[in-house]
Design a protein around this motif. Structure first.
Motif, PDB file in Angstrom:
ATOM      1  N   ARG A 148      44.705 -74.232  -6.340  1.00  0.00           N
ATOM      2  CA  ARG A 148      45.351 -75.101  -7.688  1.00  0.00           C
ATOM      3  C   ARG A 148      44.904 -74.452  -8.910  1.00  0.00           C
ATOM      4  O   ARG A 148      45.467 -74.604  -9.951  1.00  0.00           O
ATOM      5  CB  ARG A 148      44.961 -76.512  -7.384  1.00  0.00           C
ATOM      6  CG  ARG A 148      45.418 -77.269  -6.403  1.00  0.00           C
ATOM      7  CD  ARG A 148      45.195 -78.807  -6.215  1.00  0.00           C
ATOM      8  NE  ARG A 148      45.513 -79.315  -5.130  1.00  0.00           N
ATOM      9  CZ  ARG A 148      45.185 -80.791  -4.967  1.00  0.00           C
ATOM     10  NH1 ARG A 148      44.447 -81.264  -5.657  1.00  0.00           N
ATOM     11  NH2 ARG A 148      45.747 -81.349  -3.799  1.00  0.00           N
ATOM     12  N   LEU A 149      43.620 -73.737  -8.947  1.00  0.00           N
ATOM     13  CA  LEU A 149      43.400 -73.083 -10.107  1.00  0.00           C
ATOM     14  C   LEU A 149      43.623 -71.593 -10.158  1.00  0.00           C
ATOM     15  O   LEU A 149      43.422 -70.997 -11.324  1.00  0.00           O
ATOM     16  CB  LEU A 149      41.604 -73.179  -9.984  1.00  0.00           C
ATOM     17  CG  LEU A 149      41.238 -74.632  -9.589  1.00  0.00           C
ATOM     18  CD1 LEU A 149      39.307 -74.148  -9.423  1.00  0.00           C
ATOM     19  CD2 LEU A 149      41.131 -75.416 -10.931  1.00  0.00           C
TER      20      LEU A 149
ATOM     21  N   SER B 235      44.609 -65.091 -13.135  1.00  0.00           N
ATOM     22  CA  SER B 235      43.406 -65.331 -11.929  1.00  0.00           C
ATOM     23  C   SER B 235      43.556 -64.342 -10.718  1.00  0.00           C
ATOM     24  O   SER B 235      42.605 -63.734 -10.097  1.00  0.00           O
ATOM     25  CB  SER B 235      42.947 -66.629 -11.867  1.00  0.00           C
ATOM     26  OG  SER B 235      42.798 -67.271 -13.102  1.00  0.00           O
ATOM     27  N   LEU B 236      44.757 -64.481 -10.272  1.00  0.00           N
ATOM     28  CA  LEU B 236      45.062 -63.897  -8.988  1.00  0.00           C
ATOM     29  C   LEU B 236      45.010 -62.477  -9.065  1.00  0.00           C
ATOM     30  O   LEU B 236      44.245 -61.632  -8.205  1.00  0.00           O
ATOM     31  CB  LEU B 236      46.439 -64.485  -8.335  1.00  0.00           C
ATOM     32  CG  LEU B 236      46.851 -63.865  -7.047  1.00  0.00           C
ATOM     33  CD1 LEU B 236      45.790 -64.270  -5.888  1.00  0.00           C
ATOM     34  CD2 LEU B 236      47.986 -64.613  -6.547  1.00  0.00           C
TER      35      LEU B 236
ATOM     36  N   LEU C 124      41.202 -61.321  -9.589  1.00  0.00           N
ATOM     37  CA  LEU C 124      40.659 -61.464  -8.365  1.00  0.00           C
ATOM     38  C   LEU C 124      40.920 -60.218  -7.396  1.00  0.00           C
ATOM     39  O   LEU C 124      40.198 -59.894  -6.758  1.00  0.00           O
ATOM     40  CB  LEU C 124      40.789 -62.926  -7.892  1.00  0.00           C
ATOM     41  CG  LEU C 124      39.941 -63.340  -6.473  1.00  0.00           C
ATOM     42  CD1 LEU C 124      38.534 -63.171  -6.977  1.00  0.00           C
ATOM     43  CD2 LEU C 124      40.392 -64.672  -5.777  1.00  0.00           C
ATOM     44  N   SER C 125      42.185 -60.034  -7.196  1.00  0.00           N
ATOM     45  CA  SER C 125      42.742 -59.265  -6.143  1.00  0.00           C
ATOM     46  C   SER C 125      42.097 -57.520  -6.570  1.00  0.00           C
ATOM     47  O   SER C 125      41.743 -56.993  -5.697  1.00  0.00           O
ATOM     48  CB  SER C 125      44.121 -59.202  -6.215  1.00  0.00           C
ATOM     49  OG  SER C 125      44.788 -60.308  -5.768  1.00  0.00           O
ATOM     50  N   LEU C 126      42.276 -57.375  -7.747  1.00  0.00           N
ATOM     51  CA  LEU C 126      41.697 -55.927  -8.254  1.00  0.00           C
ATOM     52  C   LEU C 126      40.200 -55.961  -8.273  1.00  0.00           C
ATOM     53  O   LEU C 126      39.871 -54.799  -7.828  1.00  0.00           O
ATOM     54  CB  LEU C 126      42.395 -55.813  -9.734  1.00  0.00           C
ATOM     55  CG  LEU C 126      43.462 -55.612  -9.914  1.00  0.00           C
ATOM     56  CD1 LEU C 126      43.895 -55.432 -11.314  1.00  0.00           C
ATOM     57  CD2 LEU C 126      44.401 -54.566  -8.987  1.00  0.00           C
ATOM     58  N   GLY C 127      39.671 -57.268  -8.365  1.00  0.00           N
ATOM     59  CA  GLY C 127      38.325 -57.151  -8.323  1.00  0.00           C
ATOM     60  C   GLY C 127      37.941 -56.894  -6.782  1.00  0.00           C
ATOM     61  O   GLY C 127      36.635 -56.310  -6.556  1.00  0.00           O
TER      62      GLY C 127
ATOM     63  N   ARG D 284      53.205 -62.429  -4.460  1.00  0.00           N
ATOM     64  CA  ARG D 284      52.650 -62.415  -5.931  1.00  0.00           C
ATOM     65  C   ARG D 284      51.719 -61.443  -6.097  1.00  0.00           C
ATOM     66  O   ARG D 284      51.917 -60.771  -7.285  1.00  0.00           O
ATOM     67  CB  ARG D 284      51.881 -63.826  -5.836  1.00  0.00           C
ATOM     68  CG  ARG D 284      52.770 -64.989  -5.984  1.00  0.00           C
ATOM     69  CD  ARG D 284      51.981 -66.423  -6.145  1.00  0.00           C
ATOM     70  NE  ARG D 284      51.275 -66.149  -7.459  1.00  0.00           N
ATOM     71  CZ  ARG D 284      50.506 -67.226  -7.748  1.00  0.00           C
ATOM     72  NH1 ARG D 284      50.244 -68.337  -6.756  1.00  0.00           N
ATOM     73  NH2 ARG D 284      49.691 -67.330  -8.647  1.00  0.00           N
ATOM     74  N   ILE D 285      50.857 -60.960  -5.329  1.00  0.00           N
ATOM     75  CA  ILE D 285      49.951 -59.759  -5.677  1.00  0.00           C
ATOM     76  C   ILE D 285      50.626 -58.527  -5.606  1.00  0.00           C
ATOM     77  O   ILE D 285      50.441 -57.947  -6.682  1.00  0.00           O
ATOM     78  CB  ILE D 285      48.730 -59.833  -4.573  1.00  0.00           C
ATOM     79  CG1 ILE D 285      47.894 -61.213  -4.443  1.00  0.00           C
ATOM     80  CG2 ILE D 285      48.067 -58.698  -4.660  1.00  0.00           C
ATOM     81  CD1 ILE D 285      46.922 -61.210  -3.398  1.00  0.00           C
ATOM     82  N   GLU D 286      51.497 -58.443  -4.704  1.00  0.00           N
ATOM     83  CA  GLU D 286      52.465 -57.067  -4.678  1.00  0.00           C
ATOM     84  C   GLU D 286      53.024 -56.917  -5.990  1.00  0.00           C
ATOM     85  O   GLU D 286      53.258 -55.705  -6.637  1.00  0.00           O
ATOM     86  CB  GLU D 286      53.220 -57.084  -3.599  1.00  0.00           C
ATOM     87  CG  GLU D 286      52.570 -56.716  -2.209  1.00  0.00           C
ATOM     88  CD  GLU D 286      53.762 -56.443  -1.291  1.00  0.00           C
ATOM     89  OE1 GLU D 286      54.002 -55.417  -0.439  1.00  0.00           O
ATOM     90  OE2 GLU D 286      54.542 -57.345  -1.006  1.00  0.00           O
TER      91      GLU D 286
END
Length: 764
Positions: free
Chosen positions: A215-216, A221-222, A225-228, A263-265
């Motif tokens: 939800r956040l 943010s995604l 977070l993914s790259l991190g 979404r990440i792709e």
């Protein structure tokens, strides 16, 4: 400030020239990869007609990031489900290419007088075709619908995975400074252990964390977070001895199983394209025409070996795997180049300082030539087929056609055994790796660092502390309480000895890790420790409490592993307004032409161990719904049994074998059709069965209870046939499965069950 100015100037030059060259190569219908390499050559130190890059060190840093994001993107495209669907043809074809090409490359390198490390890396580079080039070429020439394209794509997937493991092996060999050290095998084994543990923990933890923060989680943010996570995996990989590329691949492959994959792709693609372009430009920086002149004959030799070797072995591998000559020619004519993975392996050797400076530029020239020639080979697939049809004797062609058709239709192995053994070896392998890691971390890190803080009985305390995390893993590995095991056990008496042996293997593996831990810390006789360990493992297997907790771990892992598949199915069910449970269970009716003299109902209902339930018995027009163990089955009774389609089929085979039933008059129908059909058969409402969904809320009598401890059947005269946990469907779940808050529990029963649920407040 001057350094920053150089960086900005160099990047501007690289991107402008790369943009122009890619447009040019798209215009002439050549792979854009060649455009990037040309841009690197034009802006590099060996071409002075236009401005050149001032600080190549900065570009190399960006190029390393390019490798990281290329491998991260490759990991996002990879999934174990996709690997499982590749098929035997692709696996055999890939292996037929990789091993011979590594050997040939190694032999050629040594024949040229190169060092052993140069020769070994050369073999690795010559064995990997270019996924990027082939995909782009297939799109441009409209070859994707062709029958051989699926085999090529599957082969490329296997090659990519093999390339990842090649990076592991080459990194380990490079660190060992040779390939003769015996302990190299141990180093690779330890690294592979860490790799499996990494995947298991990643699949267990990361999708759960992302789901809880859903939800956040906006796009920003995604992405962060993914790259991190990607860069964190790179840091951890470097720390324990892996390459950066492997860490990035693992991060991508873990995220590939989540519902956020698309979404990440989509968000990572521009970043990957940018840094990937810089990486391929950096490859072009190495092009020196003087090197080409100096090593012309070597480059020509390696180009011929690459084209002929890849073409020959891919065609041969496809034929061996059972594909037709027509498909095999298409496969062979597609895989005639080396590309991005060869560059990554070459850059690995350069970064580790174990390969000679001339090797990377040579591979670049070979790759450029083979990539440039790829479209020419693809355009001539049909002409080569026609040529072979004329040249090859008719007997050879007929033999190949007969061979492939016969081989592809052979399936001698029992389907249940195949499924059981596949799950058994996967579960045993993963569990063994996790147990080893618990033991290794416990005795080498936890025990030495924790002992000083324990005042009394430190040996006993440390032994329990290390063994405790092993308990649920041993339960998952060694427990044989599952439907497939029971089905095989009852199917044939000859199955029982191998099944018992496989169970014993699980017990012995679990016992061995307990023995290793105890004997490492406590000074006890081995025979005493062995007996105690075996008894502990048997107790673990028998304990319902431990089984329910281990099932929670296994269910969570399974849910995370299949998250995207379950989410897709859930959307499909919502779209067609259907429910999953009553479409995946079947009901079959049959008449009992005879019954055992004793315990007739136990005979029929004992098959419940296989996941089959007796729903109803009709005797002289009277309906006996959800009969219990005290019910009597008589000759002439009509029975209705429920289970999955495979369970029903196996159940009927066993009943017919004992000649207690005849062939059912009707095929099994879905539970949904059975329930709706009661209305049309004039069955009184009080005798009809109904399916009800219960949402488990906080304070519910079902919350945090197993199916057994909930005593649902005794209290409400119905039984639980399914649990839906977020996107995870569990059909006829194990009796030790714990129901959690938020679950949707599907129960089957009569109107009496519904009334009881209303009285208890579980239905509103």
């Amino acid at each position: 400030m001057e350094h920053l100015d150089y960086l900005i100037r160099d990047l501007a030059l690289v991107l402008v020239v790369a943009g122009a060259t890619t447009l040019l190569f798209k215009k002439i219908r050549q792979p854009v990869l060649l455009g990037y390499i040309l841009a690197g050559f034009l802006t590099g130190p060996h071409f002075n007609i236009i401005p050149t890059i001032i600080d190549t060190a900065n570009i190399q840093v960006w190029a390393e990031l390019g490798i990281i994001f290329i491998m991260f993107g490759l990991g996002l495209e990879f999934s174990f489900h996709r690997l499982a669907n590749v098929g035997g043809s692709a696996i055999i074809t890939a292996m037929t290419i990789i091993f011979p090409m590594i050997l040939i490359g190694n032999l050629v390198g040594q024949s040229l007088g190169w060092s052993r490390m140069d020769s070994l890396f050369l073999g690795g580079m010559l064995s990997m075709s270019s996924t990027m080039v082939i995909i782009k070429a297939y799109e441009e020439f409209g070859l994707k619908p062709k029958s051989f394209s699926g085999i090529v794509m599957g082969t490329l997937i296997i090659e990519d995975i093999a390339g990842v493991f090649m990076i592991i092996v080459l990194s380990t060999i490079s660190i060992s400074k040779g390939i003769d050290r015996i302990d190299m095998v141990g180093d690779i084994t330890i690294l592979l252990m860490y790799l499996v543990l990494w995947f298991v923990l990643g699949i267990y933890l990361i999708p759960t964390i992302l789901r809880k923060a859903r939800r956040l989680m906006n796009d920003e943010s995604l992405l962060i977070l993914s790259l991190g996570l990607c860069l964190l995996m790179v840091v951890v990989a470097n720390f324990i001895g892996f390459s950066s590329a492997l860490g990035a691949f693992i991060a991508g492959s873990i995220l590939a199983g989540t519902v956020f994959k698309e979404r990440i792709e989509k968000m990572v693609a521009p970043i990957r394209n940018l840094f990937g372009a810089v990486f391929f430009v950096s490859v072009g920086l190495l092009i020196d025409l003087s090197t080409f002149a100096e090593y012309f004959w070597v480059i020509l030799l390696l180009t011929v070996i690459t084209i002929l070797g890849q073409m020959t072995f891919s065609t041969l591998g496809s034929l061996i795997s059972g594909q037709s000559l027509k498909n095999s020619v298409g496969v062979g004519m597609s895989m005639v180049q080396i590309g991005e993975f060869s560059f990554i392996i070459a850059s690995l050797g350069t970064a580790l300082g174990v390969t000679s400076s001339f090797l990377y530029p040579i591979i670049v020239f070979v790759s450029v030539i083979t990539i440039f020639l790829t479209p020419i080979f693809l355009k001539r697939i049909d002409s080569v087929r026609r040529f072979l049809s004329r040249v090859l004797p008719d007997k050879v062609v007929d033999y190949l056609n007969r061979y492939t058709s016969e081989k592809q239709s052979v399936n001698e192995m029992d389907e249940d055994w195949h499924e059981y053994l596949t799950k058994y070896f996967i579960r045993t392998s993963l569990s063994s790796v996790v147990l080893f890691c618990i033991y290794y971390i416990g005795v080498t890190w936890v025990e030495p660092h924790s002992r000083p803080y324990i005042p009394y009985y430190e040996e006993v305390f440390m032994t329990i502390l290390i063994c405790l995390p092993m308990v649920p893993i041993i339960s998952i590995m060694a427990s044989h309480r599952n439907i497939l095991y029971t089905k095989l056990w009852l199917k044939k008496a000859s199955n029982r000895l191998p099944l018992a042996a496989l169970t014993a293997i699980g017990v012995l593996i679990g016992s061995e890790f307990i023995i290793l831990t105890v004997t490492r810390i406590l000074e006890l006789p081995l025979w005493i420790v062995t007996i105690i360990a075996i008894l502990i493992v048997i107790l673990i297997i028998k304990s319902d409490f431990i089984r329910s907790r281990s099932l929670q771990l296994e269910t969570r892992f399974f849910k995370n592993y299949n998250e995207r598949i379950f989410a897709k199915r859930q959307k499909e069910h919502q779209r067609d307004k259907s429910e999953w449970v009553d479409r995946n269970l079947y009901v079959v009716q049959f008449d009992a032409v005879d019954t055992p003299k004793k315990n007739a109902f136990r005979y029929f209902s004992s098959q419940r161990k296989m996941g089959v339930h007796i729903l109803k018995v009709i005797r002289d027009g009277r309906h006996i719904n959800l009969p219990n163990k005290d019910e009597v089955i008589l000759k002439g009774d009509r029975l209705f049994a429920m289970g999955s389609r495979k369970q029903i089929d196996a159940y009927l085979v066993m009943l017919k074998k004992d000649q207690y039933i005849e062939n059912p008059k009707e095929d099994p129908i879905t539970l949904r059709d059975f329930i709706y059909g009661q209305i049309f058969h004039d069955i009184p409402p009080e005798d009809q069965l109904m399916l009800i969904a219960i949402e488990v809320e906080r304070g519910s009598p079902l919350a945090n209870q197993t199916i057994v401890t909930s005593k649902f059947r005794a209290r409400h005269k119905g039984f639980i046939i399914g649990i839906e946990r977020e996107t995870l469907p569990m059909i006829i779940p194990d009796k030790d499965t714990t129901m959690e808050v938020g679950d949707i529990v599907w129960v089957l029963g009569t109107q009496a069950m519904a009334d009881s649920l209303l009285e208890s407040g579980m239905l509103e």
